[in-house]
Design an enzyme around this catalytic site. Sequence first.
Site, PDB file in Angstrom:
ATOM      1  N   CYS A 110      24.219  38.640 -35.062  1.00  0.00           N
ATOM      2  CA  CYS A 110      25.261  39.235 -35.895  1.00  0.00           C
ATOM      3  C   CYS A 110      24.676  39.499 -37.271  1.00  0.00           C
ATOM      4  O   CYS A 110      23.945  38.659 -37.806  1.00  0.00           O
ATOM      5  CB  CYS A 110      26.433  38.249 -35.982  1.00  0.00           C
ATOM      6  SG  CYS A 110      27.797  38.816 -37.002  1.00  0.00           S
ATOM      7  N   HIS A 153      32.421  41.967 -29.204  1.00  0.00           N
ATOM      8  CA  HIS A 153      31.914  41.274 -30.394  1.00  0.00           C
ATOM      9  C   HIS A 153      32.584  41.838 -31.655  1.00  0.00           C
ATOM     10  O   HIS A 153      33.050  41.089 -32.511  1.00  0.00           O
ATOM     11  CB  HIS A 153      30.387  41.456 -30.439  1.00  0.00           C
ATOM     12  CG  HIS A 153      29.709  40.807 -31.606  1.00  0.00           C
ATOM     13  ND1 HIS A 153      28.845  39.740 -31.470  1.00  0.00           N
ATOM     14  CD2 HIS A 153      29.746  41.087 -32.931  1.00  0.00           C
ATOM     15  CE1 HIS A 153      28.383  39.398 -32.670  1.00  0.00           C
ATOM     16  NE2 HIS A 153      28.913  40.204 -33.565  1.00  0.00           N
ATOM     17  N   GLU A 154      32.643  43.176 -31.751  1.00  0.00           N
ATOM     18  CA  GLU A 154      33.215  43.800 -32.958  1.00  0.00           C
ATOM     19  C   GLU A 154      34.732  43.624 -33.028  1.00  0.00           C
ATOM     20  O   GLU A 154      35.283  43.404 -34.110  1.00  0.00           O
ATOM     21  CB  GLU A 154      32.840  45.291 -33.037  1.00  0.00           C
ATOM     22  CG  GLU A 154      31.342  45.563 -33.096  1.00  0.00           C
ATOM     23  CD  GLU A 154      30.565  44.683 -34.068  1.00  0.00           C
ATOM     24  OE1 GLU A 154      31.084  44.343 -35.150  1.00  0.00           O
ATOM     25  OE2 GLU A 154      29.428  44.312 -33.736  1.00  0.00           O
ATOM     26  N   HIS A 157      35.533  40.366 -34.417  1.00  0.00           N
ATOM     27  CA  HIS A 157      35.429  40.329 -35.885  1.00  0.00           C
ATOM     28  C   HIS A 157      36.742  40.711 -36.552  1.00  0.00           C
ATOM     29  O   HIS A 157      37.120  40.095 -37.545  1.00  0.00           O
ATOM     30  CB  HIS A 157      34.333  41.284 -36.392  1.00  0.00           C
ATOM     31  CG  HIS A 157      32.988  40.666 -36.493  1.00  0.00           C
ATOM     32  ND1 HIS A 157      32.728  39.516 -37.206  1.00  0.00           N
ATOM     33  CD2 HIS A 157      31.797  41.054 -35.984  1.00  0.00           C
ATOM     34  CE1 HIS A 157      31.438  39.226 -37.129  1.00  0.00           C
ATOM     35  NE2 HIS A 157      30.845  40.144 -36.381  1.00  0.00           N
TER      36      HIS A 157
END
Length: 184
Positions: A110, A153-154, A157
């Site tokens: 990351c 993953h994004e 976030h």
Amino acid sequence: MITMKDIVLEGHPVLREVAKEVILPASEEDVAIAKKMLEYLINSQDPEISAQYGLRPGIGLAAPQINVSKRIIAVHLTDDKGTLYSYGLFNPKIISHSVEKAYLSSGEGCLSVDRPVPGYVPRYSRITVTGTTIEGENIKLRLKGLPAICFQHEIDHINGIMFYDHINNEDPLAPIPGAIEITK
């Protein structure tokens, strides 16, 4: 142009916030943010530009990582068949996913984490994502492999979740039963 000095690191409170929805149609400011995020990813993958500006290579970036608590992500990567996924998306959502899991054999990294974090991150092997592009088009993407992992993953976030939150703390490299191993 976004550089590494614009990317906030773990421990920054914005990374743990649930980001706000982007009001659509997106404002000029929000479109500019999405375009700059996508530009960072493209530049970071260019050996000359990344060396010149000291950019860490990335395939995804979420607005909270540049201290903007909005539901904006950018991804720029190719899958194992050479298909390019290059998007700035507003309000992305996972609307369906497989039961089957997948993980990156090398673990995940990351841009907001400046240290190696060994461990497998269980993800869904296939997902369907909706969102609104920089151009204002509503799209639906069916993803598998590395693109599916990157989008998860994004999207994590913008929900205040870090990739290492998913790692088994007792045994980070324990096999994930029935999961597909993905090599980059």
